[in-house]
Scaffold this active site. Structure first.
Site, mmCIF file in Angstrom:
data_model
loop_
_atom_site.group_PDB
_atom_site.id
_atom_site.type_symbol
_atom_site.label_atom_id
_atom_site.label_comp_id
_atom_site.label_asym_id
_atom_site.label_seq_id
_atom_site.Cartn_x
_atom_site.Cartn_y
_atom_site.Cartn_z
ATOM 1 N N HIS A 476 9.603 -14.907 -4.657
ATOM 2 C CA HIS A 476 8.831 -14.587 -5.867
ATOM 3 C C HIS A 476 9.598 -13.594 -6.730
ATOM 4 O O HIS A 476 9.727 -13.786 -7.946
ATOM 5 C CB HIS A 476 7.474 -14.006 -5.457
ATOM 6 C CG HIS A 476 6.653 -13.430 -6.567
ATOM 7 N ND1 HIS A 476 5.553 -14.065 -7.099
ATOM 8 C CD2 HIS A 476 6.757 -12.258 -7.246
ATOM 9 C CE1 HIS A 476 5.031 -13.328 -8.065
ATOM 10 N NE2 HIS A 476 5.737 -12.206 -8.163
ATOM 11 N N GLU A 477 10.119 -12.549 -6.108
ATOM 12 C CA GLU A 477 10.860 -11.541 -6.878
ATOM 13 C C GLU A 477 12.178 -12.102 -7.407
ATOM 14 O O GLU A 477 12.592 -11.779 -8.526
ATOM 15 C CB GLU A 477 11.099 -10.294 -6.020
ATOM 16 C CG GLU A 477 9.831 -9.600 -5.522
ATOM 17 C CD GLU A 477 8.854 -9.227 -6.628
ATOM 18 O OE1 GLU A 477 9.288 -9.081 -7.797
ATOM 19 O OE2 GLU A 477 7.651 -9.089 -6.349
ATOM 20 N N HIS A 480 11.501 -13.976 -10.530
ATOM 21 C CA HIS A 480 11.269 -13.168 -11.731
ATOM 22 C C HIS A 480 12.540 -13.042 -12.588
ATOM 23 O O HIS A 480 12.452 -12.805 -13.795
ATOM 24 C CB HIS A 480 10.757 -11.781 -11.351
ATOM 25 C CG HIS A 480 9.269 -11.715 -11.219
ATOM 26 N ND1 HIS A 480 8.406 -12.265 -12.151
ATOM 27 C CD2 HIS A 480 8.473 -11.153 -10.262
ATOM 28 C CE1 HIS A 480 7.143 -12.045 -11.774
ATOM 29 N NE2 HIS A 480 7.169 -11.392 -10.639
ATOM 30 N N GLU A 536 3.975 -14.357 -13.720
ATOM 31 C CA GLU A 536 3.689 -14.200 -12.292
ATOM 32 C C GLU A 536 3.407 -15.548 -11.636
ATOM 33 O O GLU A 536 3.766 -15.768 -10.472
ATOM 34 C CB GLU A 536 2.508 -13.256 -12.092
ATOM 35 C CG GLU A 536 2.789 -11.817 -12.473
ATOM 36 C CD GLU A 536 3.835 -11.154 -11.595
ATOM 37 O OE1 GLU A 536 4.026 -11.598 -10.438
ATOM 38 O OE2 GLU A 536 4.469 -10.189 -12.054
ATOM 39 N N ASP A 540 5.273 -17.224 -8.549
ATOM 40 C CA ASP A 540 4.611 -17.733 -7.339
ATOM 41 C C ASP A 540 5.088 -19.149 -7.017
ATOM 42 O O ASP A 540 5.364 -19.471 -5.852
ATOM 43 C CB ASP A 540 3.096 -17.737 -7.533
ATOM 44 C CG ASP A 540 2.462 -16.373 -7.275
ATOM 45 O OD1 ASP A 540 3.130 -15.505 -6.684
ATOM 46 O OD2 ASP A 540 1.300 -16.179 -7.662
#
Length: 628
Positions: A476-477, A480, A536, A540
């Site tokens: 997930h990070e 980003h 976000e 995900d």
């Protein structure tokens, strides 16, 4: 009625927990993240008690424990509250006119007072090797500009706020009529701000909020406000430029920062600063000052005095406490295992770029360059910023006086960073916080020690459970860096177009599908804003996609363990008022949707649980979104 995996996966996985879980009276929410945070806090509080009882010595925590001696002394804190507040507010109370205010504002900022001029130092988005001065919009009383659009709700909330603030002001020595005037004028200025500022949705596209402006031009823009003099006082010199954050607000700001609004600005400043310090006073004042916040969130009770005292002390030593926690409870074996998982997922991500047929070779290679430059931090920082290392408690001073000293030193350190190269070694989160983040300006991902444990990660869990847990968080990070915001920044963190035009148009089509998938979804009666939450939600999707691919490469792959541990991460029970507030301001979708809207996009999910057309979790194959 028992939920079926095929109809409501989140409910089915978490059914037993949801039936038994109770929201604590002093919180608006409980769940996986919060349970783990409570466990860590209980451990740290127990350690402090042992230190204070002479049963343990932890040199790293000496100053934190010294401050805790002050925060838990509620009797001392509550002595002469009116005198403490009046003394603190004196620099504001003695201001008599607009010229006085402008002359005083720079020093007020240096002394850590809240003023309508929200200055901060941060990397230049187009030259992240240098810190610049940024100018943001002031905060509002209600959560967002959209909160002011429902007149009935607005009146109800502001009535609670007004009653609370007027009562506190009278407790601290203001006559009833004077207190009401301060409240009314604060509300009037707050409404001016709300009418001028951008919404959270607009500001969530943070790449749009970069407006470098020459100080000379900014000075000309303000006809009745000596903004350059205030900035010069804060920095000690005049910068060539200031970067505006909320451009739409500052287009209208000349009409706000005017002598005609002096009375409103002064009252607003007095009230805001009173609210800044009231929780540092006696226990009843702390409780009474939380009435409005509890109404907003839906929490039924204030946090008890002991817990509040611990949290107040920890707030000023969070990085130090977090580093101690990481060093003490996060073993080297686990750290190496997590670091290997991060590198494995970065490798998986690189391979997935090659599988994206919608990406051109040119964009794909640049994406790989950014991925290769990604910095990774795991556990806790190697060192603490010098100003925090020097932070000492003066036991002869009150809690409020100590906090004033701490705040001034922190402000001085902050503004001293202007014009310097950013310190990329600093962490934005302490090691004991159950969270993780991606920094676009530094192109780095950070995983505090606190999140690197069950249910996210356990050295003894199966690889599928760990990839379904911390693996999805890590990926997930990473995602980003390539979400609707991160994709605008290059490998050095600079705001720069590195995609081909055609590729980016295709990317935006895909992300628009994510917006549509979440927009209007229900969350306890509140409607989710697909645009506010898109970055976000893209993260995900990418997180599950990459982690699932990595998990499938393991010999012991178990799809059910992967998907069910992912759903367990997001189990949550929350007050409706809390969910309604988050729907306006949170860039994250509600926990249930982070499971039930995300997972149906994966073929493996449908195959694992035999999901068919007509089932609640079914999503037509042509509607399944895959980006990364």
């Amino acid at each position: 009625m028992v939920a079926k995996y095929q109809d409501d996966f989140y409910q089915a996985v978490n059914q037993e927990w949801l039936n038994q879980a109770e929201i604590p009276a002093d919180k608006p929410v409980t769940g996986g993240f919060y349970d783990l945070a409570d466990k860590i806090e209980d451990l740290e509080r127990a350690t402090v008690k042992e230190i204070e009882a002479g049963q343990k010595a932890v040199a790293a925590l000496d100053q934190f424990v010294a401050l805790h001696q002050l925060t838990k002394d509620w009797d001392r804190r509550g002595q002469d509250e009116a005198a403490q507040v009046q003394q603190f507010l004196q620099p504001l109370l003695k201001i008599e006119n607009w010229d006085d205010f402008q002359a005083a504002e720079g020093q007020l900022i240096l002394d850590s007072y809240t003023t309508p001029l929200a200055l901060t130092v941060s990397p230049d988005s187009k030259n992240t090797a240098r810190n610049e001065l940024w100018l943001a919009n002031p905060g509002l009383i209600l959560p967002d500009t959209t909160s002011y659009q429902d007149e009935d709700s607005k009146k109800d909330l502001l009535r609670t706020w007004s009653t609370m603030v007027a009562g506190l002001l009278q407790r601290f020595g203001f006559a009833e009529k004077e207190a009401q005037k301060l409240v009314d004028e604060t509300l009037a200025f707050d409404q001016i701000l709300a009418d001028s500022e951008s919404s959270r949705e607009t500001l969530s596209d943070y790449w749009k909020n970069y407006h470098p402006t020459a100080l000379a031009d900014l000075t000309e823009q303000f006809t009745d406000y000596r903004i350059a003099a205030v900035i010069e006082k804060v920095l000690g010199q005049k910068p060539e430029k200031v970067i505006i954050f909320d451009g739409a607000f500052f287009d209208k700001a000349n009409a706000i920062y005017q002598e005609k609004n002096f009375d409103l600005i002064k009252s607003w400043s007095i009230v805001q600063n009173m609210l800044d310090i009231v929780k540092l006073l006696g226990n009843q004042s702390r409780i009474d000052a939380g009435v409005f916040g509890r109404k907003l969130s839906g929490a039924k009770e204030a946090v008890d005095a002991d817990k509040a005292a611990f949290r107040q002390a920890r707030a000023f030593f969070a990085q130090i406490v977090g580093r101690w926690y990481g060093q003490t409870y996060f073993g080297e074996a686990a750290k190496k295992d997590v670091e290997k998982m991060v590198q494995d997922l970065i490798g998986v991500y690189e391979g997935r770029f090659d599988q994206q047929k919608w990406l051109s070779a040119a964009t794909r290679e640049k994406a790989k360059v950014k991925l290769a430059a990604l910095q990774v931090k795991v556990g806790y920082p190697d060192q603490i910023p010098a100003y925090l290392e020097k932070r000492k408690v003066d036991v002869h001073k009150s809690l409020l006086e100590n906090v004033e000293d701490f705040s001034k030193a922190a402000v001085a350190d902050h503004f001293s960073q202007w014009g310097q190269a950013p310190d990329t070694s600093r962490w934005e989160m302490p090691g004991d916080l159950v969270n993780a983040y991606y920094s676009p300006e530094f192109n780095q991902i950070v995983f505090p020690a606190a999140i690197l444990q069950e249910p996210f990660y356990d050295y003894h869990q199966s690889s599928s459970q760990n990839f379904g847990g911390i693996g999805t968080v890590i990926a997930h990070e990473i995602t980003h860096a390539f979400d609707t915001n991160g994709a605008r920044y290059d490998e050095h963190g600079n705001l720069k177009e590195w995609w081909t035009k055609e590729d980016f148009e295709h990317f935006e089509q895909k992300t628009q599908a994510v917006v549509a998938a979440f927009d209007g979804q229900d969350s306890a009666g509140a409607k989710i804003n697909g645009h506010l939450t898109v970055s976000e939600n893209v993260a995900d999707l990418g997180g599950v996609s990459a982690a699932l691919a990595a998990a499938k490469e393991q010999k012991d792959f178990d799809a059910k363990a992967f998907f069910e541990n992912f759903a367990t991460l997001w189990r949550q029970k929350a007050a409706p008022a809390y969910l309604a507030m988050l729907a306006k301001i949170d860039v994250h979708a509600p926990a249930k949707l982070r499971t039930n809207v995300i997972l149906p996009n994966f073929d493996d999910f449908h195959q694992t649980y035999g999901i068919q057309a007509g089932d609640g979790m079914w999503l037509d194959p042509e509607k399944r979104i895959q980006i990364w």
